[in-house]
Design a protein around this motif. Structure first.
Motif, PDB file in Angstrom:
ATOM      1  N   MET A   1       0.692  12.931  -5.809  1.00 20.55           N
ATOM      2  CA  MET A   1      -0.611  12.686  -5.152  1.00 20.55           C
ATOM      3  C   MET A   1      -1.017  11.165  -5.464  1.00 20.55           C
ATOM      4  N   LYS A   2      -0.898  10.702  -6.757  1.00 21.43           N
ATOM      5  CA  LYS A   2      -1.064   9.403  -7.177  1.00 21.43           C
ATOM      6  C   LYS A   2       0.038   8.510  -6.278  1.00 21.43           C
ATOM      7  N   ARG A   3       1.003   8.735  -6.355  1.00 13.76           N
ATOM      8  CA  ARG A   3       1.849   7.941  -5.736  1.00 13.76           C
ATOM      9  C   ARG A   3       1.416   7.754  -4.212  1.00 13.76           C
ATOM     10  N   PHE A   4       1.099   9.018  -3.644  1.00 17.32           N
ATOM     11  CA  PHE A   4       0.751   8.682  -2.257  1.00 17.32           C
ATOM     12  C   PHE A   4      -0.698   7.702  -2.063  1.00 17.32           C
ATOM     13  N   LEU A   5      -1.388   8.153  -3.054  1.00 17.58           N
ATOM     14  CA  LEU A   5      -2.801   7.151  -2.938  1.00 17.58           C
ATOM     15  C   LEU A   5      -2.331   5.588  -3.022  1.00 17.58           C
ATOM     16  N   TYR A   6      -1.264   5.505  -4.034  1.00 16.93           N
ATOM     17  CA  TYR A   6      -1.011   4.094  -4.403  1.00 16.93           C
ATOM     18  C   TYR A   6      -0.523   3.400  -2.967  1.00 16.93           C
ATOM     19  N   HIS A   7       0.415   4.210  -2.255  1.00 21.90           N
ATOM     20  CA  HIS A   7       1.109   3.594  -1.268  1.00 21.90           C
ATOM     21  C   HIS A   7       0.248   3.265  -0.068  1.00 21.90           C
ATOM     22  N   LEU A   8      -0.641   4.253  -0.159  1.00 21.99           N
ATOM     23  CA  LEU A   8      -1.665   4.130   1.008  1.00 21.99           C
ATOM     24  C   LEU A   8      -2.501   3.062   0.878  1.00 21.99           C
ATOM     25  N   ALA A   9      -3.339   2.939  -0.406  1.00 23.67           N
ATOM     26  CA  ALA A   9      -4.087   1.709  -0.624  1.00 23.67           C
ATOM     27  C   ALA A   9      -3.353   0.481  -0.465  1.00 23.67           C
ATOM     28  N   ARG A  10      -2.029   0.434  -1.167  1.00 22.10           N
ATOM     29  CA  ARG A  10      -1.386  -0.782  -0.973  1.00 22.10           C
ATOM     30  C   ARG A  10      -0.932  -1.043   0.588  1.00 22.10           C
ATOM     31  N   LEU A  11      -0.662  -0.198   1.488  1.00 25.17           N
ATOM     32  CA  LEU A  11      -0.319  -0.550   2.924  1.00 25.17           C
ATOM     33  C   LEU A  11      -1.728  -1.018   3.385  1.00 25.17           C
ATOM     34  N   ILE A  12      -2.752  -0.309   3.133  1.00 25.73           N
ATOM     35  CA  ILE A  12      -3.966  -0.787   3.801  1.00 25.73           C
ATOM     36  C   ILE A  12      -4.332  -2.394   3.493  1.00 25.73           C
ATOM     37  N   LEU A  13      -4.161  -2.659   2.025  1.00 21.90           N
ATOM     38  CA  LEU A  13      -4.395  -3.906   1.852  1.00 21.90           C
ATOM     39  C   LEU A  13      -3.420  -5.085   2.350  1.00 21.90           C
ATOM     40  N   ALA A  14      -2.272  -4.498   2.321  1.00 22.95           N
ATOM     41  CA  ALA A  14      -1.119  -5.502   2.936  1.00 22.95           C
ATOM     42  C   ALA A  14      -1.493  -5.758   4.607  1.00 22.95           C
ATOM     43  N   LEU A  15      -1.847  -4.507   5.222  1.00 22.17           N
ATOM     44  CA  LEU A  15      -2.063  -5.053   6.821  1.00 22.17           C
ATOM     45  C   LEU A  15      -3.325  -5.900   6.935  1.00 22.17           C
ATOM     46  N   VAL A  16      -4.316  -5.478   6.128  1.00 17.24           N
ATOM     47  CA  VAL A  16      -5.654  -6.063   6.204  1.00 17.24           C
ATOM     48  C   VAL A  16      -5.195  -7.885   5.839  1.00 17.24           C
ATOM     49  N   PHE A  17      -4.523  -8.266   4.952  1.00 15.81           N
ATOM     50  CA  PHE A  17      -4.249  -9.668   4.646  1.00 15.81           C
ATOM     51  C   PHE A  17      -3.220 -10.217   5.733  1.00 15.81           C
ATOM     52  N   VAL A  18      -2.243  -9.270   5.881  1.00 16.93           N
ATOM     53  CA  VAL A  18      -1.157  -9.858   6.711  1.00 16.93           C
ATOM     54  C   VAL A  18      -1.821 -10.272   8.145  1.00 16.93           C
ATOM     55  N   TYR A  19      -2.827  -9.257   8.619  1.00 15.57           N
ATOM     56  CA  TYR A  19      -3.315  -9.439   9.841  1.00 15.57           C
ATOM     57  C   TYR A  19      -4.576 -10.756   9.777  1.00 15.57           C
ATOM     58  N   ALA A  20      -5.361 -10.774   8.598  1.00 17.38           N
ATOM     59  CA  ALA A  20      -6.002 -11.783   8.434  1.00 17.38           C
ATOM     60  C   ALA A  20      -5.555 -12.999   8.470  1.00 17.38           C
ATOM     61  N   GLY A  21      -4.368 -13.378   7.812  1.00 21.64           N
ATOM     62  CA  GLY A  21      -3.463 -14.588   7.674  1.00 21.64           C
ATOM     63  C   GLY A  21      -2.997 -14.811   8.992  1.00 21.64           C
ATOM     64  N   ALA A  22      -2.380 -13.708   9.758  1.00 27.47           N
ATOM     65  CA  ALA A  22      -1.597 -14.269  10.820  1.00 27.47           C
ATOM     66  C   ALA A  22      -2.709 -14.803  11.993  1.00 27.47           C
ATOM     67  N   VAL A  23      -3.802 -14.148  12.187  1.00 32.82           N
ATOM     68  CA  VAL A  23      -4.748 -14.356  13.357  1.00 32.82           C
ATOM     69  C   VAL A  23      -5.298 -15.924  13.079  1.00 32.82           C
ATOM     70  N   LYS A  24      -5.411 -16.139  11.844  1.00 30.99           N
ATOM     71  CA  LYS A  24      -5.780 -17.514  11.444  1.00 30.99           C
ATOM     72  C   LYS A  24      -4.917 -18.775  11.507  1.00 30.99           C
ATOM     73  N   MET A  25      -3.708 -18.239  11.168  1.00 29.42           N
ATOM     74  CA  MET A  25      -2.717 -19.197  11.449  1.00 29.42           C
ATOM     75  C   MET A  25      -2.566 -19.661  12.708  1.00 29.42           C
ATOM     76  N   GLN A  26      -2.829 -18.795  13.780  1.00 31.63           N
ATOM     77  CA  GLN A  26      -2.605 -19.252  15.127  1.00 31.63           C
ATOM     78  C   GLN A  26      -3.612 -20.288  15.527  1.00 31.63           C
TER      79      GLN A  26
END
Lengths: 150, 165
Positions: free
Chosen positions: A1-26
């Motif tokens: 359960m904790k592992r699932f939570l960890y990966h979920l939270a990590r992926l959400i953060l990752a996607l938010v920042f990859v997206y935020a960086g990518a659109v601004k780089m454009q």
């Protein structure tokens, strides 16, 4: 359960920042305009921020996505979010009506400083959660198959 | 535990340095232009080669002050909203968004030998340049563009007008 939570939270953060960086780089120039709207930095420094910040965001997001160097990436993401929050609070205090410039700089509707601040609080919580899970689970699962990361 | 934190801190610095270096390399030209205050929009160089009509001369902030003092007319090409929020003191609003409706009146009121300086929201904003070209095409003999625009003027602490002073 904790592992699932960890990966979920990590992926959400990752996607938010990859997206935020990518659109601004454009559109670095437009993002510089958003930074300038905060009226915090002198003129040319806005460009310096606009030319570097999106890439740091993107890189930290990628590391989170890859589950590599997670805590350094969290520190970067966390400190950036903290800086954003300070900037947003100063915007609110000065009563500036600007778009937060959080994501797509060429994009349509504006996001007010208040909404952006709330979102940043959420991000901060996610950062803390991932950090905590990473640290506890890693120590608990060290040497076993339950270990979260390398 | 301590060595762990040290390593994390070190890796954090490396991460930030990498990202910043990457961004600076990719945007080197933009940064140099912004710091030197001599940005000529990329499109305008193409126009220089393909069009024979005279183009507005870029001017720096101190020249703008001199021209203003000697009777130059400063024109704000931004939208009326932005103009109301804050503009160079003494500037005339001629928004590029309403240019078709406003230009005829402007032509009757401003003499063709009047020195004109256009500006908008700074580097990367094309309106001041486009307006400059349009005014030259309309017969004005001395039209210049202040590319630093309102942000540079405001940040230099020079006189501004508008609501958010």
């Amino acid at each position: 359960m904790k592992r699932f939570l960890y990966h979920l939270a990590r992926l959400i953060l990752a996607l938010v920042f990859v997206y935020a960086g990518a659109v601004k780089m454009q559109n670095v120039t437009a993002f510089a305009g958003h930074v300038a709207a905060y009226q915090i930095l002198p003129y040319a420094l806005n460009y310096l921020v606009a030319a570097t910040l999106p890439y740091v965001e993107f890189l930290a997001g990628i590391l989170l996505l890859l589950n590599a160097r997670v805590r350094p990436a969290l520190l970067v993401v966390g400190s950036m979010t903290l800086v954003f929050m300070v900037a947003l609070v100063s915007v609110l205090l000065r009563g500036l009506e600007i778009d937060c410039g959080c994501f797509d700089p060429g994009g349509g509707q504006d996001v007010s400083a208040g909404v952006a601040l709330l979102r940043d609080v959420g991000l901060m919580l996610l950062v803390a959660l991932v950090w905590w899970l990473r640290t506890t689970e890693r120590d608990a699962g060290r040497g076993t198959r339950d270990a979260i990361g390398p | 535990m301590f060595s762990d934190l040290k390593r994390i801190g070190l890796e954090t610095c490396v991460l930030i340095a990498f990202g910043a270096l990457f961004g600076l390399t990719l945007n080197y030209q933009l940064i140099m232009d912004a710091f030197s205050g001599r940005l000529v929009p990329a499109q305008s160089q193409v126009v220089v080669e393909s069009v024979t009509v005279a183009l507005p001369m870029p001017v720096l902030i101190d020249e703008v002050q001199q021209l203003k003092a000697s009777g130059g007319l400063i024109i704000d090409a931004r939208s009326p909203d932005l103009f109301a929020m804050g503009s160079i003191a003494g500037a005339l609003s001629l928004p590029m968004v309403d240019i078709d409706a406003l230009l005829p009146d402007f032509l009757t009121r401003v003499a063709k030998d009047q020195i004109i300086i256009t500006y908008c929201s700074g580097f990367g904003c094309p309106d001041s340049f486009d307006l400059g070209v349009l005014l030259i095409e309309s017969g004005y003999q001395d039209v210049r563009v202040f590319e630093g625009g309102y942000p540079e003027w405001r940040d230099a602490g020079l006189p501004v007008a508008g609501e958010s002073r």
